[in-house]
Design a protein around this motif. Structure first.
Motif, PDB file in Angstrom:
ATOM      1  N   LEU A   1      -5.324   8.595   0.931  1.00  0.00           N
ATOM      2  CA  LEU A   1      -4.419   9.753   0.872  1.00  0.00           C
ATOM      3  C   LEU A   1      -5.148  10.996   0.360  1.00  0.00           C
ATOM      4  O   LEU A   1      -4.874  12.116   0.801  1.00  0.00           O
TER       5      LEU A   1
ATOM      6  N   ASP B   1       2.533   3.012 -13.120  1.00  0.00           N
ATOM      7  CA  ASP B   1       1.228   2.352 -12.979  1.00  0.00           C
ATOM      8  C   ASP B   1       1.383   0.826 -13.041  1.00  0.00           C
ATOM      9  O   ASP B   1       0.691   0.093 -12.314  1.00  0.00           O
TER      10      ASP B   1
ATOM     11  N   SER C   1      -3.522  -2.945   1.748  1.00  0.00           N
ATOM     12  CA  SER C   1      -2.957  -3.939   0.833  1.00  0.00           C
ATOM     13  C   SER C   1      -3.071  -3.431  -0.612  1.00  0.00           C
ATOM     14  O   SER C   1      -2.805  -2.258  -0.871  1.00  0.00           O
TER      15      SER C   1
ATOM     16  N   SER D   1       1.505   6.443  -6.829  1.00  0.00           N
ATOM     17  CA  SER D   1       0.331   7.150  -7.366  1.00  0.00           C
ATOM     18  C   SER D   1       0.506   8.659  -7.222  1.00  0.00           C
ATOM     19  O   SER D   1       0.094   9.425  -8.110  1.00  0.00           O
ATOM     20  N   ALA D   2       1.103   9.083  -6.107  1.00  0.00           N
ATOM     21  CA  ALA D   2       1.343  10.519  -5.936  1.00  0.00           C
ATOM     22  C   ALA D   2       2.243  11.034  -7.056  1.00  0.00           C
ATOM     23  O   ALA D   2       2.028  12.122  -7.601  1.00  0.00           O
TER      24      ALA D   2
ATOM     25  N   ARG E   1       0.296  11.504 -10.166  1.00  0.00           N
ATOM     26  CA  ARG E   1      -0.521  12.720 -10.082  1.00  0.00           C
ATOM     27  C   ARG E   1       0.300  13.984 -10.352  1.00  0.00           C
ATOM     28  O   ARG E   1      -0.224  14.949 -10.903  1.00  0.00           O
ATOM     29  N   PHE E   2       1.559  14.004  -9.862  1.00  0.00           N
ATOM     30  CA  PHE E   2       2.384  15.197 -10.107  1.00  0.00           C
ATOM     31  C   PHE E   2       2.480  15.445 -11.617  1.00  0.00           C
ATOM     32  O   PHE E   2       2.425  16.582 -12.079  1.00  0.00           O
TER      33      PHE E   2
ATOM     34  N   ILE F   1       2.173   1.795  -3.510  1.00  0.00           N
ATOM     35  CA  ILE F   1       1.087   2.306  -4.362  1.00  0.00           C
ATOM     36  C   ILE F   1       0.823   3.771  -4.031  1.00  0.00           C
ATOM     37  O   ILE F   1       0.624   4.601  -4.919  1.00  0.00           O
ATOM     38  N   GLY F   2       0.850   4.100  -2.730  1.00  0.00           N
ATOM     39  CA  GLY F   2       0.597   5.473  -2.329  1.00  0.00           C
ATOM     40  C   GLY F   2       1.622   6.435  -2.912  1.00  0.00           C
ATOM     41  O   GLY F   2       1.264   7.456  -3.520  1.00  0.00           O
ATOM     42  N   ILE F   3       2.880   6.125  -2.754  1.00  0.00           N
ATOM     43  CA  ILE F   3       3.907   7.085  -3.186  1.00  0.00           C
ATOM     44  C   ILE F   3       4.062   7.065  -4.702  1.00  0.00           C
ATOM     45  O   ILE F   3       4.377   8.084  -5.317  1.00  0.00           O
TER      46      ILE F   3
ATOM     47  N   ALA G   1       0.834  -1.207   0.000  1.00  0.00           N
ATOM     48  CA  ALA G   1       0.000   0.000   0.000  1.00  0.00           C
ATOM     49  C   ALA G   1       0.867   1.255   0.000  1.00  0.00           C
ATOM     50  O   ALA G   1       0.546   2.251  -0.658  1.00  0.00           O
ATOM     51  N   TRP G   2       1.985   1.214   0.742  1.00  0.00           N
ATOM     52  CA  TRP G   2       2.874   2.390   0.790  1.00  0.00           C
ATOM     53  C   TRP G   2       3.455   2.670  -0.593  1.00  0.00           C
ATOM     54  O   TRP G   2       3.509   3.826  -1.041  1.00  0.00           O
TER      55      TRP G   2
ATOM     56  N   ASP H   1      -0.147  -1.197   4.911  1.00  0.00           N
ATOM     57  CA  ASP H   1      -0.380  -2.424   4.159  1.00  0.00           C
ATOM     58  C   ASP H   1      -1.397  -3.320   4.850  1.00  0.00           C
ATOM     59  O   ASP H   1      -2.196  -3.993   4.186  1.00  0.00           O
TER      60      ASP H   1
ATOM     61  N   LEU I   1       2.881   9.892   3.988  1.00  0.00           N
ATOM     62  CA  LEU I   1       3.612   8.632   3.752  1.00  0.00           C
ATOM     63  C   LEU I   1       4.925   8.579   4.518  1.00  0.00           C
ATOM     64  O   LEU I   1       5.533   7.518   4.646  1.00  0.00           O
TER      65      LEU I   1
ATOM     66  N   VAL J   1      -5.731   2.812  -0.997  1.00  0.00           N
ATOM     67  CA  VAL J   1      -4.763   3.684  -0.327  1.00  0.00           C
ATOM     68  C   VAL J   1      -4.709   5.062  -0.991  1.00  0.00           C
ATOM     69  O   VAL J   1      -4.468   6.069  -0.315  1.00  0.00           O
TER      70      VAL J   1
ATOM     71  N   GLN K   1      -0.783  18.013  -2.358  1.00  0.00           N
ATOM     72  CA  GLN K   1       0.362  17.219  -2.818  1.00  0.00           C
ATOM     73  C   GLN K   1       1.366  17.023  -1.685  1.00  0.00           C
ATOM     74  O   GLN K   1       1.882  15.929  -1.459  1.00  0.00           O
TER      75      GLN K   1
ATOM     76  N   ASN L   1       2.263  -0.348  -9.706  1.00  0.00           N
ATOM     77  CA  ASN L   1       1.074  -0.421  -8.835  1.00  0.00           C
ATOM     78  C   ASN L   1       0.322  -1.737  -9.040  1.00  0.00           C
ATOM     79  O   ASN L   1      -0.282  -2.262  -8.109  1.00  0.00           O
TER      80      ASN L   1
END
Lengths: 373, 373
Positions: free
Chosen positions: B262, A283, B236, A186-187, A190-191, A182-184, A179-180, B232, B223, B258, B216, A286
């Motif tokens: 965020l 992606d 997940s 995905s961010a 987005r940028f 995917i989080g970072i 998940a971490w 996670d 994170l 996730v 942003q 991810n």
């Protein structure tokens, strides 16, 4: 069956190979797909093709020229010994260094841009298998090795094409995206897509490139690749020479040395990498999950028939070492786990050449013994 | 000397206290500065002011209402026992929850905006000392406690005003900013200042707010606050219900769970926090260095005369535990080190209430014994 020596590029150089229409896991066709392939070997090509094949899988912003980014690893007498092996590396589908990706010309005109589909890690491997097995005629690969996104592809090779892969070495990777991650990741996507120059992905040829968003993504990504111990040893709280980050007002032109360093990393990537490829491949990371649609992660890992050695870096915050321990506990044909000790974090697979060499030696020795069974 | 009971706000409520013209370390005046102060105590104010004082230092986006963000810690019978102590917490200078900051009215009209100067951690502590000691008349503080940016202020209290502080408990912090911290914090500042709505910092009252840039920054910051194990366990690779992140094209509206989480964190901060304050306080964290201008970090730590207990979280990637071990090795009057075990990372000081309670109990017991010397 072995590769036709006439298909091989000269050593230390590359060819671009058509692989026909590629259909993605999610059902989109990419007609006229091509992949860029590098090869390294000593002596004439017809001798090289008789040697065991080693395939290198590059990381997210890596490319097919592995001898460039994996310095000290590939060559005569080195860990990937070009006198003993035929060493190959292909730029992945979706990339921007010779393989078909968003910045490539579309068969109907213009660039692929937003028409380029999402890819999974499995798609990247399927395209590479088409290249190496179906087009070039390689039937067996002694070892598939790679780190980070390369490691994810190594793992998928073992589940998708176990009849081709004799042994595998995934480094600094996990069985699935966390998940971490995917989080970072995905961010970062987005940028780029929030940059006005992105133009819904159709910026190629417009004269406006989302380099600002790509630079933002790179700064953050680089901080997940580089360990805080190494960065602090180099930069500590030093101001950039000639600048004063302790002035009366905050200012973007009065920087600490580490800010200037990150600016350089961003500029270097902006100059050499396509933002569209960055989005597609991030992606794909991810979507990485060896268990997806196959009956669950640990069951799939346990079903593996390919001898697999695992390695990781003790200070990696992107793919923490417990993720490699998890692979080791669950892989069906596990042949060893190695920990690289480094202040450098995730990028330790690039910087700790001596430790990486020891691991590759051990891996290829085991792989050779197993190949004789 | 103790605080005049008439100066105390009612328990669980706040007052806004003028502290006059504040001059920053870098030489800029802030005329008419005010700080918002919360207090917690049982019984009448004239009894409460006779009790030992505990001062809480909040983190970057925290505020003076510590009983809100540090739930389960402050109250009768709790770790910070409001029957035994007078518990105080001030919103820091530069903040946006009652203290003077970039979003406050400027004495010459309009908002402070870009006229608001850079602050160091030392500035934040100097302003708070003016409030508590010079204005309210508190001469001794039994314990100063805080985590993250709060912990940085706790450390500075011990070097700037050792005659006031009887004991200190910095949590999840370091003696100075690390290069990695400066790197990721500076990137967050850039996200905000690159937002077209930033308008060089003078967006207040314009109807356009740099909430996109602030969001942003928050995604990335979050994170660094939340451990990958905890994220996670919760998310997940689950898709957000009703969305499909495995579709044929990458799409910002087809998210993993996730990502949605965020997004909510970003939206919540955009609604409650001023981007200008975020820039000023993040920049203050970059400037954090107890050794700066005082003869070197370890020499300064060794010169400390204030009994100091240290705590950290095992999975913290923002302020890794070795930074608290470093404090422990070097502090001149070190009275203990505690490790919080948590999957949650840096935010463990907020989530691991039971472990935090044990640490605060131990700290206040020692502080009481030492105060009798």
């Amino acid at each position: 069956m072995s590769i036709d020596p006439r298909s091989l590029p000269a050593s230390h150089s590359s060819v671009t190979v058509p692989i026909g229409t590629f259909t993605t896991e999610a059902g989109v066709d990419i007609p006229g797909a091509e992949l860029r392939l590098f090869a390294w070997y000593e002596g004439p090509a017809d001798e090289a093709v008789a040697r065991p094949v080693i395939v290198i899988e590059h990381a997210l912003t890596g490319d097919a020229d592995a001898a460039d980014w994996w310095a000290g690893i590939i060559g005569p007498g080195l860990a990937l010994d070009t006198e003993r092996y035929l060493v190959l590396c292909a730029n992945c589908l979706g990339g921007c260094q010779g393989s078909t990706g968003p910045s490539s010309a579309h068969p109907d005109g213009g660039h692929w841009g937003s028409r380029f589909p999402a890819l999974s890690i499995r798609d990247l491997v399927a395209a590479e298998k088409t290249l190496l097995v179906d087009v070039l005629g390689i039937s067996r690969i002694r070892g598939v090795v790679g780190a980070s996104m390369g490691g994810a592809r190594v793992l998928e090779w073992t589940f998708m094409y176990p009849e081709v892969v004799e042994a595998a070495l995934p480094v600094a990777v996990s069985a699935r995206a966390s998940a971490w991650q995917i989080g970072i990741q995905s961010a970062q996507i987005r940028f780029i897509t929030a940059d006005p120059c992105w133009q819904d992905g159709d910026y190629h040829g417009s004269g406006r490139i989302p380099s600002h968003g790509l630079g933002q993504a790179r700064r953050i990504a680089h901080l997940t690749y580089r360990g805080e111990l190494e960065l602090d040893e180099r930069f500590s709280t030093e101001p950039q020479p000639g600048e004063n980050p302790y002035g009366p007002y905050p200012s973007p032109t009065e920087r600490f040395a580490v800010e200037s360093y990150l600016d350089r990393q961003a500029e270097k990537l902006e100059a050499r990498f396509d933002a569209g490829s960055y989005v597609i491949l991030t992606d794909a990371l991810n979507r990485h999950d060896v268990g997806r649609g196959r009956g669950g992660m640990n069951a799939v890992l346990g079903s593996s028939q390919v001898p697999t050695m695992v390695a990781g870096i003790d200070t990696d915050i992107l793919y923490p070492y417990h993720q490699q321990e998890h692979l080791s506990r669950n892989l069906g044909d596990f042949i060893g786990l190695s920990k690289i000790t480094s202040p450098t974090g995730h990028d330790g697979f690039l910087t700790e050449t001596r430790q990486m060499t020891v691991i590759l030696d051990k891996f290829l020795t085991k792989a050779a013994l197993l190949a004789q069974r």
